[in-house]
Write an enzyme that holds these catalytic residues in place. Structure first.
Site, PDB file in Angstrom:
ATOM      1  N   CYS A 125      -7.208  12.779   7.319  1.00 43.75           N
ATOM      2  CA  CYS A 125      -6.815  12.923   5.910  1.00 43.75           C
ATOM      3  C   CYS A 125      -7.943  13.400   5.021  1.00 43.75           C
ATOM      4  O   CYS A 125      -7.707  13.983   3.976  1.00 43.75           O
ATOM      5  CB  CYS A 125      -6.254  11.604   5.389  1.00 43.75           C
ATOM      6  SG  CYS A 125      -7.502  10.307   5.174  1.00 43.75           S
ATOM      7  N   ASP A 179       7.259   6.940   4.012  1.00 42.09           N
ATOM      8  CA  ASP A 179       7.312   5.644   4.684  1.00 42.09           C
ATOM      9  C   ASP A 179       7.010   4.491   3.731  1.00 42.09           C
ATOM     10  O   ASP A 179       7.737   3.498   3.693  1.00 42.09           O
ATOM     11  CB  ASP A 179       6.328   5.622   5.866  1.00 42.09           C
ATOM     12  CG  ASP A 179       6.770   6.541   6.997  1.00 42.09           C
ATOM     13  OD1 ASP A 179       7.991   6.721   7.168  1.00 42.09           O
ATOM     14  OD2 ASP A 179       5.891   7.076   7.700  1.00 42.09           O
ATOM     15  N   GLY A 202       3.632   8.813   0.528  1.00 46.10           N
ATOM     16  CA  GLY A 202       4.540   9.369   1.521  1.00 46.10           C
ATOM     17  C   GLY A 202       5.873   8.654   1.537  1.00 46.10           C
ATOM     18  O   GLY A 202       6.100   7.694   0.791  1.00 46.10           O
ATOM     19  N   GLY A 252       0.842  -1.190   0.000  1.00 45.29           N
ATOM     20  CA  GLY A 252       0.000   0.000   0.000  1.00 45.29           C
ATOM     21  C   GLY A 252       0.876   1.238   0.000  1.00 45.29           C
ATOM     22  O   GLY A 252       1.721   1.400   0.863  1.00 45.29           O
ATOM     23  N   GLY A 254       3.413   0.746   5.248  1.00 46.85           N
ATOM     24  CA  GLY A 254       4.524   1.472   5.845  1.00 46.85           C
ATOM     25  C   GLY A 254       4.317   1.804   7.304  1.00 46.85           C
ATOM     26  O   GLY A 254       4.943   2.721   7.819  1.00 46.85           O
ATOM     27  N   SER A 314       0.957   5.320  -0.009  1.00 41.12           N
ATOM     28  CA  SER A 314       0.161   6.520   0.226  1.00 41.12           C
ATOM     29  C   SER A 314       0.703   7.728  -0.529  1.00 41.12           C
ATOM     30  O   SER A 314       0.056   8.755  -0.616  1.00 41.12           O
ATOM     31  CB  SER A 314       0.192   6.838   1.716  1.00 41.12           C
ATOM     32  OG  SER A 314       1.530   7.120   2.104  1.00 41.12           O
ATOM     33  N   CYS A 331     -10.159   2.757   9.786  1.00 41.23           N
ATOM     34  CA  CYS A 331      -9.770   2.776   8.371  1.00 41.23           C
ATOM     35  C   CYS A 331      -8.824   1.629   8.056  1.00 41.23           C
ATOM     36  O   CYS A 331      -8.981   0.925   7.067  1.00 41.23           O
ATOM     37  CB  CYS A 331      -9.108   4.104   8.022  1.00 41.23           C
ATOM     38  SG  CYS A 331      -8.506   4.192   6.324  1.00 41.23           S
TER      39      CYS A 331
END
Length: 394
Positions: free
Chosen positions: A235, A58, A56, A52, A161, A54, A137
């Site tokens: 978010c 990480d 970002g 996964g 992450g 995002s 989530c």
RNA sequence: UGGCCCGUCGUCCAACGGCAGGACUCUGGCUUUUGGUGCCAGCUAUCGGGGUUCGAAUCCCUGCGGGCCAG
């Protein structure tokens, strides 16, 4: 080398377990060019995995670490929203994948996110709760979406992450979450609702690294997101909280601010602007700071008190999701986090009907709000977690 | 309209005639995959007018505004 499991020394809490992670995830390995060279020419010995992403830093570094560990990585970006920010995040993730030379796919999860995360968030406020959307989530949207994507992509594992570790307990075969080695970044709290099935297929490449190392690694790799700031705030709300809630039908009515004795101290513009335990924003000058200690939804009253009133001695949870243990048969000692960034506090877990748990704190703790999650720990192991339904302060 | 107190940051309270300080609120920052907590920093005040004094929040006079006893 066919399975990515690593045996670790038994701890006091766990007789023994295996970490489901990366073979070379140790911090000391961050500059380990030797081991890196050894694995990169192998033909994905660890299997195919859906990560996964995002957008970002990480998840980007996670991709690199998984590749080093011999995984055949596919970057998956779940689009939880249909807006510019989501476009931007997806573009960042795609750029990272392109740079690393791995495939990247996008997955539309807007409807599920709306149903499982956004609407429950708004509903919680109507009920006077303070929701913790990221916890739900992960369990109800992010992981399911990833696992579905993995299925479609022919991956037998998924990764994220998150800063936490996953182990399989030898005694029971159960999968459990451990805190991250970087305690400052530990996100095990956020994973407390994951099911055994989800945990059994999840790999967390960052559990044994520190944020500092991740930043360094990202810079070394020349990742475009190396300097990207930490994510924060909910978010799906960009900007005004109040506006968001009102758009979601959360009506806010003004009411009185009172103390525990019923004395009127002032007025407020709506209970949804407050959370129990909150100090800032009450707007009343007094000898000591006031904290929110209660929200009376029916009368729209906001009850405030001094710090000594803003202490919890026990909380009651709804159905608890157990991870390291199967169930709770009688009272047991543990530590509990009452909010994401709070320190675990010693407590006694007492089973209640229908899977609920009463948590008796060994000593009073800064209060928390219904809607938040209580997550139990034994040492670094997450036992399980559940939503707080009631907080007792006496 | 007789007598006595009191007027200081937005709020509550300090300051022997000698640089107006603190708490709370507020604002900003740090921290952070929940506007929580916490930590750091910052803004803002001597009711008006006269006087005494080298120097006044402080002493004197006066006006205004509160409060308390009287009637």
């Amino acid at each position: 080398m066919e399975m990515p499991f690593v045996a670790i020394a038994a701890t006091k809490e766990m007789r023994s377990c295996r970490i489901l992670g990366l073979t070379n995830e140790n911090a000391s390995d961050k500059t380990g060019a030797g081991s890196e060279a050894r694995v990169t020419h192998q033909k994905h010995p660890a299997g195919r995995i859906a990560l996964g992403m995002s957008g970002g830093v990480d998840s980007a570094v996670s991709a690199a670490l998984l590749m080093r560990a011999g995984y055949d990585v596919v970057g998956v970006t779940c689009r939880f929203q249909d807006n510019a920010a989501a476009d931007c995040a997806a573009a960042d993730a795609a750029a990272v994948c392109a740079l690393l030379g791995i495939p990247h796919v996008e997955r539309l999860c807007v409807a599920g996110f709306e149903r499982e995360v956004v609407q429950p968030f708004a509903t919680a406020y109507v009920q006077g709760l303070t929701p913790s959307p990221c916890v739900g989530c992960n369990a109800c949207c992010k992981l399911p979406g990833l696992l579905e994507a993995a299925e479609e992509l022919g991956c037998d594992r998924v990764a994220t992450g998150h800063y936490a570790r996953i182990v399989q307990l030898v005694d029971t075969g159960r999968f459990a979450v451990l805190t991250a080695l970087d305690v400052r970044k530990d996100q095990s709290y956020m994973l407390s609702l994951l099911s055994q099935d989800q945990l059994s297929r999840l790999v967390l490449p960052l559990g044994g690294t520190t944020k500092t190392e991740v930043r360094i690694l990202a810079a070394d790799l020349g990742l475009p997101v190396a300097e990207k700031p930490e994510s924060q705030d909910v978010c799906f709300i960009d900007g005004d909280y109040r506006t968001f809630l009102s758009q979601r039908g959360v009506t806010d009515e003004p009411g009185l601010i009172v103390d525990r004795t019923g004395k009127v101290l002032g007025h407020h513009e709506g209970l949804s602007g407050f959370t129990i335990g909150q100090r800032k924003g009450i707007g009343i000058a007094a000898p000591e700071p006031y904290y929110v200690v209660e929200k009376r939804v029916d009368s729209h009253e906001l009850v405030v008190g001094y710090a000594s009133d803003a202490q919890a001695v026990s909380v009651r949870l709804g159905k608890v999701n157990w991870q390291a243990i199967t169930c709770l048969e009688g009272p047991e000692d543990a530590s509990v986090k009452l909010r994401y960034r709070s320190t675990p506090a010693p407590c006694i877990m007492e089973p209640e009907p229908e899977g609920g748990v009463r948590v008796v704190l060994r000593s009073p703790q800064p209060t928390t709000a219904p809607g938040q999650f209580a997550v139990f720990y034994r040492g670094s192991t997450v036992l399980g977690g559940g939503m707080i339904e009631e907080v007792s302060s006496v």
